[in-house]
Design a protein around this motif. Structure first.
Motif, PDB file in Angstrom:
ATOM      1  N   LEU A  11       0.802  -1.358  -0.073  1.00  7.94           N
ATOM      2  CA  LEU A  11       0.096   0.122  -0.053  1.00  7.94           C
ATOM      3  C   LEU A  11       0.812   1.277  -0.156  1.00  7.94           C
ATOM      4  O   LEU A  11       1.627   1.451   0.807  1.00  7.94           O
ATOM      5  CB  LEU A  11      -1.009   0.121   1.437  1.00  7.94           C
ATOM      6  N   GLU A  12       0.862   2.047  -1.065  1.00  4.79           N
ATOM      7  CA  GLU A  12       1.566   3.383  -1.040  1.00  4.79           C
ATOM      8  C   GLU A  12       0.896   4.415  -0.558  1.00  4.79           C
ATOM      9  O   GLU A  12      -0.099   4.785  -1.077  1.00  4.79           O
ATOM     10  CB  GLU A  12       2.090   3.639  -2.682  1.00  4.79           C
ATOM     11  N   LEU A  13       1.232   5.347   0.384  1.00  6.85           N
ATOM     12  CA  LEU A  13       0.613   6.100   1.052  1.00  6.85           C
ATOM     13  C   LEU A  13       1.316   7.288   0.605  1.00  6.85           C
ATOM     14  O   LEU A  13       2.455   7.558   0.592  1.00  6.85           O
ATOM     15  CB  LEU A  13       0.605   6.130   2.555  1.00  6.85           C
ATOM     16  N   THR A  14       0.575   8.403  -0.277  1.00  4.23           N
ATOM     17  CA  THR A  14       1.111   9.520  -0.908  1.00  4.23           C
ATOM     18  C   THR A  14       0.588  10.809   0.035  1.00  4.23           C
ATOM     19  O   THR A  14      -0.644  11.289   0.051  1.00  4.23           O
ATOM     20  CB  THR A  14       0.992   9.520  -2.517  1.00  4.23           C
ATOM     21  N   LYS A  15       1.538  11.560   0.357  1.00  2.00           N
ATOM     22  CA  LYS A  15       1.091  13.020   0.630  1.00  2.00           C
ATOM     23  C   LYS A  15       1.797  14.060  -0.264  1.00  2.00           C
ATOM     24  O   LYS A  15       2.925  14.232  -0.572  1.00  2.00           O
ATOM     25  CB  LYS A  15       1.672  13.200   2.126  1.00  2.00           C
ATOM     26  N   TYR A  16       0.676  14.766  -0.866  1.00  2.00           N
ATOM     27  CA  TYR A  16       0.931  15.921  -1.936  1.00  2.00           C
ATOM     28  C   TYR A  16       1.506  17.143  -1.364  1.00  2.00           C
ATOM     29  O   TYR A  16       0.522  17.750  -0.463  1.00  2.00           O
ATOM     30  CB  TYR A  16       0.151  16.068  -3.182  1.00  2.00           C
ATOM     31  N   HIS A  17       2.693  17.832  -1.560  1.00  2.00           N
ATOM     32  CA  HIS A  17       2.824  19.216  -1.019  1.00  2.00           C
ATOM     33  C   HIS A  17       2.435  20.080  -2.020  1.00  2.00           C
ATOM     34  O   HIS A  17       2.115  21.336  -1.793  1.00  2.00           O
ATOM     35  CB  HIS A  17       4.324  19.495  -0.653  1.00  2.00           C
ATOM     36  N   SER A  18       2.978  19.921  -3.286  1.00  2.00           N
ATOM     37  CA  SER A  18       2.348  20.548  -4.562  1.00  2.00           C
ATOM     38  C   SER A  18       2.144  19.517  -5.779  1.00  2.00           C
ATOM     39  O   SER A  18       2.904  18.441  -5.754  1.00  2.00           O
ATOM     40  CB  SER A  18       3.376  21.647  -4.741  1.00  2.00           C
ATOM     41  N   PRO A  19       1.097  19.989  -6.546  1.00  2.00           N
ATOM     42  CA  PRO A  19       0.175  20.847  -6.303  1.00  2.00           C
ATOM     43  C   PRO A  19      -0.680  20.608  -5.083  1.00  2.00           C
ATOM     44  O   PRO A  19      -0.778  19.402  -4.499  1.00  2.00           O
ATOM     45  CB  PRO A  19      -0.795  20.890  -7.545  1.00  2.00           C
ATOM     46  N   ALA A  20      -1.585  21.517  -4.817  1.00  2.00           N
ATOM     47  CA  ALA A  20      -2.402  21.293  -3.514  1.00  2.00           C
ATOM     48  C   ALA A  20      -3.399  20.102  -3.928  1.00  2.00           C
ATOM     49  O   ALA A  20      -3.758  19.766  -5.060  1.00  2.00           O
ATOM     50  CB  ALA A  20      -3.242  22.549  -3.148  1.00  2.00           C
ATOM     51  N   ILE A  21      -3.751  19.497  -2.838  1.00  2.00           N
ATOM     52  CA  ILE A  21      -4.656  18.083  -2.633  1.00  2.00           C
ATOM     53  C   ILE A  21      -5.942  18.751  -3.010  1.00  2.00           C
ATOM     54  O   ILE A  21      -6.403  19.752  -2.607  1.00  2.00           O
ATOM     55  CB  ILE A  21      -4.631  17.652  -1.484  1.00  2.00           C
ATOM     56  N   ARG A  22      -6.646  18.240  -4.098  1.00  2.00           N
ATOM     57  CA  ARG A  22      -8.031  18.446  -4.279  1.00  2.00           C
ATOM     58  C   ARG A  22      -9.064  17.754  -3.231  1.00  2.00           C
ATOM     59  O   ARG A  22      -8.722  16.573  -2.788  1.00  2.00           O
ATOM     60  CB  ARG A  22      -8.502  17.830  -5.497  1.00  2.00           C
ATOM     61  N   GLY A  23      -9.943  18.586  -2.889  1.00  2.00           N
ATOM     62  CA  GLY A  23     -10.679  17.942  -1.870  1.00  2.00           C
ATOM     63  C   GLY A  23     -11.542  16.804  -2.191  1.00  2.00           C
ATOM     64  O   GLY A  23     -12.236  16.940  -3.322  1.00  2.00           O
ATOM     65  N   GLY A  24     -11.838  15.981  -1.296  1.00  2.00           N
ATOM     66  CA  GLY A  24     -12.597  15.025  -1.670  1.00  2.00           C
ATOM     67  C   GLY A  24     -13.500  14.708  -0.431  1.00  2.00           C
ATOM     68  O   GLY A  24     -13.555  15.512   0.674  1.00  2.00           O
ATOM     69  N   ASP A  25     -14.459  13.778  -0.230  1.00  2.00           N
ATOM     70  CA  ASP A  25     -15.474  13.645   0.831  1.00  2.00           C
ATOM     71  C   ASP A  25     -14.723  12.595   1.597  1.00  2.00           C
ATOM     72  O   ASP A  25     -14.923  11.190   1.113  1.00  2.00           O
ATOM     73  CB  ASP A  25     -16.964  13.357   0.329  1.00  2.00           C
ATOM     74  N   PRO A  26     -13.980  12.828   3.101  1.00  2.00           N
ATOM     75  CA  PRO A  26     -13.571  11.797   3.571  1.00  2.00           C
ATOM     76  C   PRO A  26     -14.639  10.909   4.308  1.00  2.00           C
ATOM     77  O   PRO A  26     -14.125  10.069   4.865  1.00  2.00           O
ATOM     78  CB  PRO A  26     -12.637  12.674   4.523  1.00  2.00           C
ATOM     79  N   HIS A  27     -15.979  11.248   4.161  1.00  2.00           N
ATOM     80  CA  HIS A  27     -16.805  10.692   4.920  1.00  2.00           C
ATOM     81  C   HIS A  27     -18.066   9.943   3.656  1.00  2.00           C
ATOM     82  O   HIS A  27     -19.158   9.458   3.920  1.00  2.00           O
ATOM     83  CB  HIS A  27     -17.854  11.530   5.564  1.00  2.00           C
ATOM     84  N   ALA A  28     -17.505   9.945   2.296  1.00  2.00           N
ATOM     85  CA  ALA A  28     -18.210   9.340   1.431  1.00  2.00           C
ATOM     86  C   ALA A  28     -18.718   7.953   1.788  1.00  2.00           C
ATOM     87  O   ALA A  28     -17.792   6.881   2.214  1.00  2.00           O
ATOM     88  CB  ALA A  28     -17.246   9.298  -0.063  1.00  2.00           C
ATOM     89  N   PRO A  29     -19.793   7.504   1.389  1.00  2.00           N
ATOM     90  CA  PRO A  29     -20.149   6.174   1.651  1.00  2.00           C
ATOM     91  C   PRO A  29     -19.613   5.062   0.967  1.00  2.00           C
ATOM     92  O   PRO A  29     -18.937   5.188  -0.195  1.00  2.00           O
ATOM     93  CB  PRO A  29     -21.782   6.197   1.168  1.00  2.00           C
ATOM     94  N   ALA A  30     -19.597   3.824   1.056  1.00  2.00           N
ATOM     95  CA  ALA A  30     -19.059   2.660   0.405  1.00  2.00           C
ATOM     96  C   ALA A  30     -19.519   2.543  -1.065  1.00  2.00           C
ATOM     97  O   ALA A  30     -18.655   2.093  -1.897  1.00  2.00           O
ATOM     98  CB  ALA A  30     -19.242   1.483   1.421  1.00  2.00           C
ATOM     99  N   ASN A  31     -20.676   3.066  -1.323  1.00  2.00           N
ATOM    100  CA  ASN A  31     -21.103   2.917  -2.842  1.00  2.00           C
ATOM    101  C   ASN A  31     -20.921   3.982  -3.681  1.00  2.00           C
ATOM    102  O   ASN A  31     -21.575   4.339  -4.541  1.00  2.00           O
ATOM    103  CB  ASN A  31     -22.463   2.418  -2.622  1.00  2.00           C
ATOM    104  N   THR A  32     -19.896   4.798  -3.112  1.00  2.00           N
ATOM    105  CA  THR A  32     -19.539   6.051  -4.052  1.00  2.00           C
ATOM    106  C   THR A  32     -18.727   5.646  -5.125  1.00  2.00           C
ATOM    107  O   THR A  32     -17.855   4.951  -4.930  1.00  2.00           O
ATOM    108  CB  THR A  32     -18.724   7.170  -3.161  1.00  2.00           C
TER     109      THR A  32
END
Length: 156
Positions: free
Chosen positions: A77-98
């Motif tokens: 599992l690769e975990l990635t933290k972007y410093h640039s460009p800025a991260i685009r917002g997502g819904d961290p509470h999106a339901p499993a069927n998104t």
């Protein structure tokens, strides 16, 4: 190709799943969560430059990555933290069927123990811990950056 070749004999076919990458906002917290789950930190790096920009189709990329490995050495599992460009917002509470939602499943030997260890790291059950067809105990939980994590404990 005649259609009689053994499966997997074709050129250009998949050899294995190498890794799944997930973008996170707090790399240290995500690493701590997956270490507590039982994955091993294989390595960390900062990636940037023209090759990276062309690879991901963005400009000015600078990101830190942490590669996590399952104890059997077969999954990453690769975990990635972007410093640039800025991260685009997502819904961290999106339901499993998104549409496009990601979920990573891990086989565990004691699901109750794993849940107890992950809760201090922010893990929250999405639904309930269930027994599925007398074969598994299963649950979905939300981890760092909204990552959906499924746990499966065989009961056979």
């Amino acid at each position: 190709m005649t259609g009689t070749e053994p499966q997997g004999a074709r050129r250009g076919t998949v050899q294995r799943l190498d890794n799944v990458a997930v973008v996170v906002d707090d790399l240290a917290a995500a690493v701590a969560f997956f270490v507590e789950l039982g994955l091993e930190l294989e390595g960390e790096a900062t990636v940037e430059g023209g090759e990276v920009d062309r690879l991901v189709g963005l400009e000015g990329v600078r990101s830190d990555i942490a590669m996590m490995r399952t104890p059997d050495g077969h999954g990453r599992l690769e975990l990635t933290k972007y410093h640039s460009p800025a991260i685009r917002g997502g819904d961290p509470h999106a339901p499993a069927n998104t549409l496009g939602a990601h979920r990573v499943m891990f086989a565990v030997d004691d699901i109750d123990d794993v849940l107890d260890r992950l809760r201090p790291h922010g893990a929250e059950l999405l639904g309930e811990l269930v027994r599925y067809e007398n074969s598994y105990r299963l649950c979905y939980l939300r981890g760092p950056a909204g990552i959906l994590v499924a746990l499966a404990q065989s009961t056979t």
